[in-house]
Design an enzyme around this catalytic site. Structure first.
Site, PDB file in Angstrom:
ATOM      1  N   LYS A  84       0.311  -5.288   3.480  1.00 24.93           N
ATOM      2  CA  LYS A  84       1.754  -4.044   4.139  1.00 24.93           C
ATOM      3  C   LYS A  84       1.920  -3.212   3.653  1.00 24.93           C
ATOM      4  O   LYS A  84       1.720  -2.270   2.212  1.00 24.93           O
ATOM      5  CB  LYS A  84       3.303  -4.592   3.270  1.00 24.93           C
ATOM      6  CG  LYS A  84       4.164  -3.958   4.029  1.00 24.93           C
ATOM      7  CD  LYS A  84       5.766  -4.132   3.261  1.00 24.93           C
ATOM      8  CE  LYS A  84       5.326  -2.108   2.497  1.00 24.93           C
ATOM      9  NZ  LYS A  84       5.920  -1.170   3.715  1.00 24.93           N
TER      10      LYS A  84
ATOM     11  N   LEU B  97       0.864  -1.404  -0.138  1.00 31.78           N
ATOM     12  CA  LEU B  97      -0.034   0.454  -0.259  1.00 31.78           C
ATOM     13  C   LEU B  97       0.801   1.249  -0.060  1.00 31.78           C
ATOM     14  O   LEU B  97       1.619   1.249   0.845  1.00 31.78           O
ATOM     15  CB  LEU B  97      -0.728  -0.146   1.516  1.00 31.78           C
ATOM     16  CG  LEU B  97      -2.000  -1.064   1.360  1.00 31.78           C
ATOM     17  CD1 LEU B  97      -2.444  -1.090   2.635  1.00 31.78           C
ATOM     18  CD2 LEU B  97      -2.831  -1.097   0.394  1.00 31.78           C
TER      19      LEU B  97
ATOM     20  N   SER C 101       4.427   4.580  -6.463  1.00 32.37           N
ATOM     21  CA  SER C 101       5.138   4.874  -7.576  1.00 32.37           C
ATOM     22  C   SER C 101       5.748   3.349  -8.357  1.00 32.37           C
ATOM     23  O   SER C 101       5.719   2.324  -8.166  1.00 32.37           O
ATOM     24  CB  SER C 101       6.008   5.787  -7.174  1.00 32.37           C
ATOM     25  OG  SER C 101       6.991   3.908  -6.404  1.00 32.37           O
TER      26      SER C 101
ATOM     27  N   GLU D 216      -1.207  -0.338  -9.349  1.00 29.04           N
ATOM     28  CA  GLU D 216      -2.049   0.228  -9.238  1.00 29.04           C
ATOM     29  C   GLU D 216      -0.994   1.732  -8.979  1.00 29.04           C
ATOM     30  O   GLU D 216      -0.446   1.636  -8.067  1.00 29.04           O
ATOM     31  CB  GLU D 216      -2.829   1.313  -8.568  1.00 29.04           C
ATOM     32  CG  GLU D 216      -4.114   0.127  -8.510  1.00 29.04           C
ATOM     33  CD  GLU D 216      -5.002  -0.086  -9.696  1.00 29.04           C
ATOM     34  OE1 GLU D 216      -4.939   1.431 -10.973  1.00 29.04           O
ATOM     35  OE2 GLU D 216      -6.046  -0.382 -10.516  1.00 29.04           O
TER      36      GLU D 216
ATOM     37  N   CYS E   1      -2.567   9.612  -6.211  1.00 25.70           N
ATOM     38  CA  CYS E   1      -2.124   9.471  -7.871  1.00 25.70           C
ATOM     39  C   CYS E   1      -3.286   9.958  -9.168  1.00 25.70           C
ATOM     40  O   CYS E   1      -2.706  10.181  -9.867  1.00 25.70           O
ATOM     41  CB  CYS E   1      -2.596   7.629  -8.201  1.00 25.70           C
ATOM     42  SG  CYS E   1      -4.197   7.756  -7.391  1.00 25.70           S
TER      43      CYS E   1
ATOM     44  N   GLU F  42       5.486  13.071 -12.731  1.00 23.78           N
ATOM     45  CA  GLU F  42       4.897  13.381 -11.828  1.00 23.78           C
ATOM     46  C   GLU F  42       5.575  13.952 -10.372  1.00 23.78           C
ATOM     47  O   GLU F  42       6.580  13.710 -10.429  1.00 23.78           O
ATOM     48  CB  GLU F  42       4.527  11.531 -10.518  1.00 23.78           C
ATOM     49  CG  GLU F  42       3.544  12.231  -9.756  1.00 23.78           C
ATOM     50  CD  GLU F  42       3.156  10.360  -9.194  1.00 23.78           C
ATOM     51  OE1 GLU F  42       3.382   9.222  -9.481  1.00 23.78           O
ATOM     52  OE2 GLU F  42       1.729  10.128  -9.048  1.00 23.78           O
TER      53      GLU F  42
ATOM     54  N   TRP G  78       1.503   5.777   0.566  1.00 24.04           N
ATOM     55  CA  TRP G  78       0.836   6.825   2.116  1.00 24.04           C
ATOM     56  C   TRP G  78      -0.347   7.244   1.726  1.00 24.04           C
ATOM     57  O   TRP G  78      -0.540   7.446   2.836  1.00 24.04           O
ATOM     58  CB  TRP G  78       2.076   6.974   2.701  1.00 24.04           C
ATOM     59  CG  TRP G  78       2.771   8.153   1.270  1.00 24.04           C
ATOM     60  CD1 TRP G  78       3.334   7.884   0.502  1.00 24.04           C
ATOM     61  CD2 TRP G  78       2.039   9.008   1.685  1.00 24.04           C
ATOM     62  NE1 TRP G  78       3.493   9.065  -0.030  1.00 24.04           N
ATOM     63  CE2 TRP G  78       2.530  10.083   0.860  1.00 24.04           C
ATOM     64  CE3 TRP G  78       0.920  10.122   2.422  1.00 24.04           C
ATOM     65  CZ2 TRP G  78       2.859  11.329   0.243  1.00 24.04           C
ATOM     66  CZ3 TRP G  78       0.860  11.965   2.288  1.00 24.04           C
ATOM     67  CH2 TRP G  78       1.816  11.939   0.906  1.00 24.04           C
TER      68      TRP G  78
ATOM     69  N   THR H 210       8.323   1.606  -7.723  1.00 24.40           N
ATOM     70  CA  THR H 210       8.836   0.575  -7.250  1.00 24.40           C
ATOM     71  C   THR H 210       7.607  -0.726  -7.969  1.00 24.40           C
ATOM     72  O   THR H 210       8.113  -1.714  -7.964  1.00 24.40           O
ATOM     73  CB  THR H 210       7.369   0.553  -5.662  1.00 24.40           C
ATOM     74  OG1 THR H 210       9.061   2.090  -5.078  1.00 24.40           O
ATOM     75  CG2 THR H 210       7.763  -0.076  -4.869  1.00 24.40           C
TER      76      THR H 210
HETATM   77  P1  NAD Z   1       6.324   4.060  -2.517  1.00 24.70           P
HETATM   78  O1  NAD Z   1       6.066   3.432  -4.680  1.00 24.70           O
HETATM   79  O2  NAD Z   1       7.695   5.025  -2.039  1.00 24.70           O
HETATM   80  O3  NAD Z   1       5.622   3.370  -1.849  1.00 24.70           O
HETATM   81  C1  NAD Z   1       4.757   2.161  -1.414  1.00 24.70           C
HETATM   82  C2  NAD Z   1       4.697   0.570  -1.285  1.00 24.70           C
HETATM   83  O4  NAD Z   1       5.437   0.016  -2.068  1.00 24.70           O
HETATM   84  C3  NAD Z   1       5.087   1.721   0.378  1.00 24.70           C
HETATM   85  O5  NAD Z   1       4.134   0.364   1.021  1.00 24.70           O
HETATM   86  C4  NAD Z   1       6.456   0.900   0.169  1.00 24.70           C
HETATM   87  O6  NAD Z   1       6.815   0.237   1.410  1.00 24.70           O
HETATM   88  C5  NAD Z   1       6.524  -0.091  -0.460  1.00 24.70           C
HETATM   89  N1  NAD Z   1       7.949  -0.921  -1.370  1.00 24.70           N
HETATM   90  C6  NAD Z   1       9.294   0.651  -1.208  1.00 24.70           C
HETATM   91  N2  NAD Z   1      10.321  -0.161  -2.489  1.00 24.70           N
HETATM   92  C7  NAD Z   1       9.832  -1.878  -2.518  1.00 24.70           C
HETATM   93  C8  NAD Z   1      10.101  -2.906  -3.190  1.00 24.70           C
HETATM   94  N3  NAD Z   1      11.664  -2.629  -4.020  1.00 24.70           N
HETATM   95  N4  NAD Z   1       9.487  -3.654  -2.958  1.00 24.70           N
HETATM   96  C9  NAD Z   1       8.821  -3.891  -2.356  1.00 24.70           C
HETATM   97  N5  NAD Z   1       7.746  -2.874  -1.883  1.00 24.70           N
HETATM   98  C10 NAD Z   1       8.132  -1.646  -1.939  1.00 24.70           C
HETATM   99  O7  NAD Z   1       5.424   4.695  -3.465  1.00 24.70           O
HETATM  100  P2  NAD Z   1       4.022   5.855  -2.213  1.00 24.70           P
HETATM  101  O8  NAD Z   1       5.502   7.246  -2.121  1.00 24.70           O
HETATM  102  O9  NAD Z   1       3.722   5.034  -0.946  1.00 24.70           O
HETATM  103  O10 NAD Z   1       3.058   6.442  -3.055  1.00 24.70           O
HETATM  104  C11 NAD Z   1       2.824   7.469  -4.050  1.00 24.70           C
HETATM  105  C12 NAD Z   1       2.704   7.045  -4.784  1.00 24.70           C
HETATM  106  O11 NAD Z   1       1.550   5.777  -5.133  1.00 24.70           O
HETATM  107  C13 NAD Z   1       2.800   7.898  -5.603  1.00 24.70           C
HETATM  108  O12 NAD Z   1       3.521   7.473  -7.392  1.00 24.70           O
HETATM  109  C14 NAD Z   1       0.956   7.540  -6.664  1.00 24.70           C
HETATM  110  O13 NAD Z   1       0.829   7.703  -7.653  1.00 24.70           O
HETATM  111  C15 NAD Z   1       0.681   6.655  -6.189  1.00 24.70           C
HETATM  112  N6  NAD Z   1       0.073   5.711  -6.212  1.00 24.70           N
HETATM  113  C16 NAD Z   1      -1.402   5.428  -7.067  1.00 24.70           C
HETATM  114  C17 NAD Z   1      -2.737   5.006  -6.799  1.00 24.70           C
HETATM  115  C18 NAD Z   1      -3.516   4.047  -7.859  1.00 24.70           C
HETATM  116  O14 NAD Z   1      -4.480   3.435  -7.549  1.00 24.70           O
HETATM  117  N7  NAD Z   1      -3.275   4.100  -9.002  1.00 24.70           N
HETATM  118  C19 NAD Z   1      -3.003   5.187  -5.902  1.00 24.70           C
HETATM  119  C20 NAD Z   1      -1.894   6.000  -4.624  1.00 24.70           C
HETATM  120  C21 NAD Z   1      -1.489   6.407  -4.743  1.00 24.70           C
END
Ligand code: NAD
Length: 468
Positions: A157, A131, A211, A233, A269, A368, A133, A214
């Site tokens: 998670k 998930l 993101s 997503e 997002c 973004e 944040w 990730t």
């Molecule tokens: P992030 O990619 O930094 O983290 C997302 C999740 O991935 C966190 O739980 C993190 O701990 C986990 N993660 C990080 N590295 C990982 C790895 N190597 N393996 C597995 N899991 C790992 O994103 P964020 O900063 O939490 O959220 C912001 C991003 O999420 C933005 O790009 C936003 O657009 C996107 N978002 C998309 C949607 C959608 O439905 N499309 C919804 C909400 C947010």
């Protein structure tokens, strides 16, 4: 190893949670498989699973204020947004999927008379979700609803910074009567806990929201491990297309664009982070947007009057400010916001920023920012507007503002995005699938009955009949 959960508004230590290690992830996955195999949840009739999920929704309603406060404190989201948006939406999500539990249907094939052939959708067994944040509870519920309604054992998670509402949700699920172990919340970092889930050999499907960078690593980890089903997503750079008659929408146009850009301080997002305006009304729309954006109340997220809280942490603030400064150094001009402001108590606050005079290929137009920043571009023809809308790697949402059905439908059909709204900036309600195109995602939608495709797999059953 532990994670300190800090309030982005003031640096207060809210909680310390353990980082779930790779060994613990493996043990949880094996235990979750045993729970699935026992049938204690997977073997219930769908209506009986629905009853538990409906009780969960009732308990969320009872604890709505607690859940709103947890998300507001962990993520720095304005409390009003959590109270009026995220929490009621999350409760509705759980109710909707509870009621949908016995509506996941297969089909009967049109075979010859000596055969009965049909399909049915079955749960995977153990599934996981990773998930982001920015909508901690809401994103958890988008996964919990369909994954559990379908009978899976689910491992969640939460994002590193925002585990508390998801952990509270799990305790409410237990209180509602969900069998022990059917839902596990494993807090931790992406590098340790997330990576272990993505490469676990037992987990059959993983749904990732976060993101694009990730998301790629999750997909690669699946490819390198057990080829678990991956649904992604991810990020966006979603445009508004405001046609020459757009001002006929009046305040709804201005309010829609401002809300789309600055909800959750633009850390969304589907943020409407590009505004393409027909040249004939460009200046008037920009002036009205600038006035509305400048009027947004920046402040402590715990204050019900606050509309823009802090951004999530120092790194995010530095990244967003660098993106603004970079664009300004290349000729962009801020008609609202543009520089950090100080709010008593701490935190990093960036006011609603609207940039004009930006080149169409500037990085701030194509990447973004994930902050309270939107860029304005100008167009003169419909084809040009559609081409500009499509000139990014993302394809999550788009919105068109015109009352001309031909222009509206040309955009709706021509824009490469998973969600297009006309005369609004909307993701639709629970009946509407949510999912991105291009580098915003693939692998199955959230919301609606389509969501069950992420959490179930189809089986074809062919029965040879005798004596027909
Ligand atoms: P992030 O990619 O930094 O983290 C997302 C999740 O991935 C966190 O739980 C993190 O701990 C986990 N993660 C990080 N590295 C990982 C790895 N190597 N393996 C597995 N899991 C790992 O994103 P964020 O900063 O939490 O959220 C912001 C991003 O999420 C933005 O790009 C936003 O657009 C996107 N978002 C998309 C949607 C959608 O439905 N499309 C919804 C909400 C947010």
């Amino acid at each position: 190893m532990n994670l300190d959960i800090l309030n982005p508004a003031n640096g207060e230590l809210l909680a310390t949670v353990p980082v779930t290690t790779a060994d613990e992830v493996a043990r949880h996955a094996a235990d979750a498989q045993a729970v699935f195999d026992s049938g204690v949840w997977s073997g219930l009739a769908p209506r009986d699973r629905a009853a538990v999920l409906l009780r969960l929704a009732d308990l969320m309603e009872r604890d709505a204020e607690v859940l709103a406060r947890l998300d507001s404190e962990d993520a720095g989201k304005p409390i009003t947004e959590c109270r009026d948006g995220d929490v009621p939406g999350s409760i509705e999500t759980i109710r909707w999927f509870a009621e949908a539990a016995d509506k996941v249907l297969g089909s009967v094939s049109n075979t010859g008379p000596d055969v009965l052939a049909f399909t049915q959708r079955e749960p995977f067994g153990v599934v996981a979700a990773i998930l982001p944040w920015n909508y901690p509870l809401a994103m958890a519920c988008w996964k919990v609803g369909p994954a559990l309604a379908a009978g899976n054992s689910l491992i969640l998670k939460p994002a590193d910074a925002t585990p508390r509402s998801t952990m509270h949700l799990a305790s409410l699920a237990a209180e509602a009567g969900l069998p022990a172990g059917a839902l596990r919340v494993l807090p931790g970092t992406g590098a340790v806990t997330g990576a272990a889930l993505a490469s676990d050999p037992v987990i059959g499907a993983i749904s990732f929201t976060g993101s694009t960078a990730t998301g790629r690593t999750v997909l690669a980890a699946s490819a390198a491990s057990n080829l678990k089903r991956v649904s992604l997503e991810m990020g966006g750079k979603s445009p508004h297309l405001v046609f020459a008659d757009g001002l006929e929408y009046g305040d709804a146009l201005i309010d829609g664009i401002v809300e789309a850009a600055f909800l959750t301080s633009g850390q969304n997002c589907t943020a409407g982070s590009r505004v393409l305006i027909h040249a004939s009304i460009h200046d008037e729309v920009v002036a009205r947007l600038a006035a509305a954006a400048s009027a947004l109340v920046v402040g402590d997220p715990a204050d019900p009057a606050t509309q823009l809280g802090p951004v999530i942490n120092d790194a995010a603030a530095d990244r967003i400010l660098a993106a603004i400064d970079g664009a300004v150094s290349r000729g962009a001009r801020a008609v609202s916001g543009g520089a950090e402001v100080t709010v008593a108590g701490g935190g990093r606050y960036i006011p609603a920023t609207i940039l004009v005079d930006v080149a169409d290929d500037d990085p701030i137009v194509t990447t973004e920012v994930f902050g309270p920043v939107t860029v304005v571009q100008r167009f003169t023809t419909r084809d040009q507007a559609i081409a500009m809308a499509n000139a990014v790697d993302y394809g999550l949402a788009a919105s068109v503002w015109t009352k001309n059905i031909d222009d509206a439908m040309a955009v709706a059909r021509g824009v490469q995005a998973g969600i297009v709204s006309v005369g609004a900036y909307s993701e639709g309600d629970m009946t509407v699938p949510f999912g991105g195109w291009k580098q915003s995602g693939f692998g199955g939608a959230e919301k609606s009955l389509e969501a069950f495709r992420q959490w179930t797999r189809e089986k074809s059953i062919w029965i040879q009949l005798e004596g027909q």
